[in-house]
Design an enzyme around this catalytic site. Sequence first.
Site, PDB file in Angstrom:
ATOM      1  N   GLU A 140       0.819  -1.211   0.000  1.00 39.58           N
ATOM      2  CA  GLU A 140       0.000   0.000   0.000  1.00 39.58           C
ATOM      3  C   GLU A 140       0.858   1.268   0.000  1.00 39.58           C
ATOM      4  O   GLU A 140       0.579   2.247   0.693  1.00 39.58           O
ATOM      5  CB  GLU A 140      -0.951   0.006   1.207  1.00 39.58           C
ATOM      6  CG  GLU A 140      -1.924  -1.166   1.210  1.00 39.58           C
ATOM      7  CD  GLU A 140      -2.871  -1.123   2.372  1.00 39.58           C
ATOM      8  OE1 GLU A 140      -4.072  -1.377   2.180  1.00 39.58           O
ATOM      9  OE2 GLU A 140      -2.418  -0.825   3.501  1.00 39.58           O
ATOM     10  N   ASP A 156      -8.781  -8.739   3.829  1.00 43.44           N
ATOM     11  CA  ASP A 156      -8.600  -7.601   4.735  1.00 43.44           C
ATOM     12  C   ASP A 156      -9.737  -7.500   5.743  1.00 43.44           C
ATOM     13  O   ASP A 156     -10.603  -6.636   5.605  1.00 43.44           O
ATOM     14  CB  ASP A 156      -8.504  -6.308   3.911  1.00 43.44           C
ATOM     15  CG  ASP A 156      -8.004  -5.123   4.727  1.00 43.44           C
ATOM     16  OD1 ASP A 156      -7.551  -5.330   5.865  1.00 43.44           O
ATOM     17  OD2 ASP A 156      -8.052  -3.994   4.209  1.00 43.44           O
ATOM     18  N   GLU A 161     -13.302  -2.068  11.388  1.00 39.07           N
ATOM     19  CA  GLU A 161     -13.048  -1.258  10.192  1.00 39.07           C
ATOM     20  C   GLU A 161     -14.090  -1.477   9.103  1.00 39.07           C
ATOM     21  O   GLU A 161     -14.648  -0.521   8.567  1.00 39.07           O
ATOM     22  CB  GLU A 161     -11.653  -1.566   9.657  1.00 39.07           C
ATOM     23  CG  GLU A 161     -11.327  -0.842   8.368  1.00 39.07           C
ATOM     24  CD  GLU A 161      -9.946  -1.187   7.843  1.00 39.07           C
ATOM     25  OE1 GLU A 161      -9.622  -0.769   6.716  1.00 39.07           O
ATOM     26  OE2 GLU A 161      -9.184  -1.892   8.542  1.00 39.07           O
TER      27      GLU A 161
END
Length: 846
Positions: A311, A389, A417
Site C-alpha cells: 500500500e 482484509d 473497520e
Amino acid sequence: MILQSLVLLLLTAIAPVFAETGIDAWLRYAPLSSSVTRGHLNSFPNHIVALNATKDGPLSSAASELQKGIKGILGLNLGVSSSQKSCSAQKTIVVSTLDSYKSACGKLPPKLDLIQDGYWLSTKGESVQIIGQNERGALYGAFQYLSLLGQGNFSQVAFASNPSAPIRWSNQWDNLNAGTAAHGSIERGYGGVSIFFENGYVKKDLSRVPLYGRLLASVGLNGIVINNVNADATLLNETNLEGVKRIADLFRPWGVQVGISLNFASPQVLGELDTFDPLDETVIKWWTDKSNRIYELVPDFAGYLVKANSEGQPGPLTYNRTLSQGANLFAKAIEPHGGIVVFRAFVYDQLNETDWKADRANAAVEFFKDLDGQFDSNVLVQIKFGPIDFQVREPPSPLFVNIPKTPVSIELEVTQEYLGQQCHLVYLPPLWQTILGFDMRANGRQSYIRDIVTGKTFNHKLSGYAGVINIGMNDTWIGSHLAMSNMFAFGRLAWNPQADSQDIVEEWTRLTFGLNRDVVSAIVSMSMKSWPAYEDYSGNLGIQTLTDILYTHYGANPASQDNNGWGQWTRADSKTIGMDRTVSNGTGNAGQYAKDVAHMFEYTQTTPDDLMLWFHHVPYTFKLHSGKTVIQHFYDAHYAGSATAQTFPTTWKSLEGQIDAERYKEVLYRLTYQAGHSLVWRDAISEFYRNLSSIPDQLNRVRNHPHRIEAEAMDLSDFTIVDVDPTECASKYKAIATNGTGTATTKLNVPSGKYNVAVNYYDVMGGIANYEVLLNGKSVGTWKGDSENYLGHDYSSFLDCHSAIRITFEGVKIKKGDTLTIKGTGNALEQAAIDYVSILPQGVVD
C-alpha cells in the site's frame, strides 16, 4: 472460566444504578448486593501478602489491584505486607511469583506446571494463593480472582492457567500528525484521538496510558505496538524516543512491553543517509545504533513491527532485496537485546482487474512461501486471519500452512473497520473462532489454525496473537460501550483460543453491567446474534462485506468492489457473480491450501455455502446446498439480517431503569441508529443486484415499499431534487436537499390511527442541519444532523450510504387527509437532505 450458577443469578437483587461513563470498562468493581455476599464476608481473608514485590512491578500492581477490587466489590479494607510468614497464615491472600513462594514457603501446590506468564489460583480453605510463573503471571492471577469475585463467585477453586502463546499484543494504529497542530489521529480508530501522540510528538499528558495498561493486563495481554503500521519516521528522533521511554515506564507496572512500528526508509526520510538498502553497511550500522539507543532508554523494549512494500510503504523490494533480508536487518539489530521483529504478511500491489487470473488473495503466499526458513529466529510473520482484509467472512489465509519453518502470529481486528465501525453492534469472537477452529490439514493431519498460531503444529516457541484495538481518548475507549466486549474477548481468546464465545460475553457483561439476569440475558442474546445479522445485511455467501472499499469502508457500495486495482472483487455482471479462485479455471487461490482443503474449495459440490462466492463464479440462478438460488439467498439474507437488527432497540429498551441512565441512553442511540442503517444496507444491496440481475425477489419485497412517501414526490418549497451516489443509497434513486430552509409537504392517505413516522435523511460532514416534522402545522418533533457528536465512524461529505440515517417518531396520531410537512434548514457545508418518509403501522418495518 467458571460460570455463575443459576441459583446465584436468581438470588441477585437489582442494585441501584448510577451514571457511568465507561472509563472503568469491565474493571468497575461494583459493589455486590447483600444477597450475594451473605455468608461469605465473615470467612473472607483480611490481609494481602505480596512476596518480594518489586517497586512499580506487576506484583505490586497485583497487590494494589486486589486492594482496590476487594474494597469496591465487598467493601473490605485489606492491608498489604510482604511478610515471609504467610505460608501458614489463615485468612490471607498470598500473591507471589513461583520462585519467591518456593523460597519463602518451601512447598509448592501439587501438579503445578506453569509456563511463562502462567499462574496458579487456589481459594480452597481459609486462604487464597495466587502464584505466577513470573510477576506478570501473578498479576493475571489476581485479575482472574477479582473477576470471580466481581461475578459473585465464591466457589472453592484450585487450578493452573497458562497462556496459549507468548506473544499477545495490542496493535495501535496511532499517528503522530507531525507538522500539524492536531491531536494524534488513529487510522481506523473510532474512539477519539490518540492517548500517545499530538502535534508530532509523544504527549506530555500520558495519564491514560497506565489505565490502558491495566485493561490490557486484566485480560492477559502482554505487549503493545503504539504507532501506526504506516509509520512516521519522526518517532525515531531523540525527543520522541525519550517519550517512548515515558510510555514504557507507565506500561511496565502492568507487565505490558512496548514496541514500535518502523518506517523502512527512516534513515533516508530523516535525512541522515541517502539510502535505506537493507544490505548497505551504513544502513545496517544506522539501525544497529538506533536500536542500541532504544534499549538504553527501554531495556525491556519488545521489538519492532514492520509493514513493508505494501500500500505504498517503502521496503526492501525497492532495492531488489527480499522481504526476509529486510526483516533480518532489524532482527540482527535487536537480537542481542532479546527483542523480536514482527513482519507483516500484508504485502500486495494494485492489480489489473481485467486479468481473470489476478487475485489479491494470492499475494501473501506468492510473496512469502519461497522465503520460508530464511528469516532469523527472532522474526515472527504476522498474518491477517484471511487472505484479503478483515472481512465479515473469509477463509483462513493459506499462508498459515505455506511457511512451516517460520514462526507466525495471527492478526485480528478488534476495531470494526469493515464491520460497522463500532456504530453497529458486531460481537466478533464467533467470527474469529471460525478461523481459529479451521482445520488446515497440513501434511494430511489435523492442523487447526489455533494450533498453528500457538506454535504447536510446526513446533515453534515464538508465536502468538495481535489485535488491532485502536482505543482512543473517548471514555468508552473504543467508541462504544458494547464494542468493548471485543477487546475483552480478544484477550480471553489469545489466552485460550478454545474458550466459549458465549461464556466470554456473559463474563464481560456481568463485570461491565452487573449481575441482573435480565441485563445479562439481553446483552448476550444481542451479541450472539449480531455477527450473523451483520453478515446477512452487509454481504454473504463469501462475497465479503459489500462496503465502499475506495472511501470510508463504512456504508454499502457494491460497485466499488470491481473494476479497480484495489478491489476485493465480486466480478458481478448481469448473469453471474463470484470470484473464480479454482485451479482449473480461476486464480488458483484454492490450490494454495493443503491438499484436503484445496480439494474441498475447488468444487461447488464441496464448498460450503458461506464461502461459495469466494471461490466460485456462478449464475445468479445457481442453487446452493440450502436449495435456494444465489440471488434469492441474497434477498432473504438481507431482509433477515436487518429484521434482527430491528429487535435490538426493543431488547435494550426492556432494560430501562436496570442500567445507569448515561450508558443506557448512549447504547440506545447506537442500536437505534443500527436498526435504521441496516435498512439502508438491505435496500442498497438488494436494489443493486436486482438491477444487475433483472431477477425479482420471489417474495416481492425488493422495490415494494407501500408505506413510503418519496421526498421528491412531495410538494417542495426551496428544496431541490438531487442525485445520490451510489444511486441505490436513495429510495427510487433520488433525494431532496436545500442549503437554506425548505419544506416538503404531502397529504396522508392512510386510515386514521397511531403510526410511527420514520424519516430517512442524510447527515454529512461540515455543519449541523436542522429538521422538523409537522402534522397540520403542529410540531411532531425536531432533530439535528449532528450524529457526528454521538457516533465515531468515518464520515462522508456526500449523499451516499455512509451518510444515510433514520429517525423515527413513535405513536403519532394521524387522521386520513392530514397534512405532513418536513422542514429542513441547511447549515454551513451540510445541506438538509431527505430521502423518504415512512408512515408505519405499529409493529411494521418498511
